[in-house]
Design a protein around this motif. Structure first.
Motif: not given
Length: 160
Positions: A90, A94, A96, A99
């Motif tokens: 990521e 990030k 999210n 995630s």
């Protein structure tokens, strides 16, 4: 005798110096595609599609996919490891917070190292044609048939 010596002396010196010429260093063999691909992080720097996708807002078709990426996706990177391990990361930003930072899958070359197939639990599953691969740049293309149209997606990556 003296004349022969004088005649042979320049010849002998010429052969001596000719034999002392520095050997050119042996050029290293060109790296293989696996060596160029593996053990480095690749960040996407361009992505296009042809023909263009219909624009949901009307107007010209969308051909520059990279312009559609969220900022948080632009620092993501991929990594091919020599043991056929493929990683997606990521990056620092990030999209999210829940995630997973890194996802792991597999990769393999085929068709004389002109096609990379990625599989496993990663988002980039599929086969990609290697359009260009150098020490700093990788360009992959993928044919995406959809609703009777064959789209060609091209992604350019730069070594991070």
């Amino acid at each position: 005798m003296k004349n022969r010596f004088l005649f042979l002396m320049p010849l002998a010196l010429g052969l001596t110096f000719a034999g002392c010429k520095k050997d050119s260093p042996n050029a290293a063999p060109a790296p293989t595609k696996t060596e160029l691909l593996t053990n480095r992080n690749w960040v996407i720097t361009a992505a296009t599609i042809s023909p263009g996708l219909p624009n949901p807002n009307g107007g010209s078709p969308i051909t520059d996919l990279y312009a559609q990426f969220d900022t948080c996706d632009k620092d993501d990177f991929i990594r091919f490891e020599a043991a056929s391990v493929f990683k997606e990361d990521e990056g620092a930003t990030k999209c999210n917070s829940s995630s997973t930072q890194t996802r792991v899958g597999t990769w393999a070359f085929s068709s004389n190292d002109t096609v990379i197939t990625i599989g496993g639990t990663v988002d980039n599953n599929g086969s990609y044609t290697v359009a260009d691969l150098s020490d700093n740049t990788m360009k992959l293309t993928q044919l995406l048939p959809y609703n009777g149209v064959n789209y060609t997606a091209t992604a350019t990556y730069t070594k991070k």
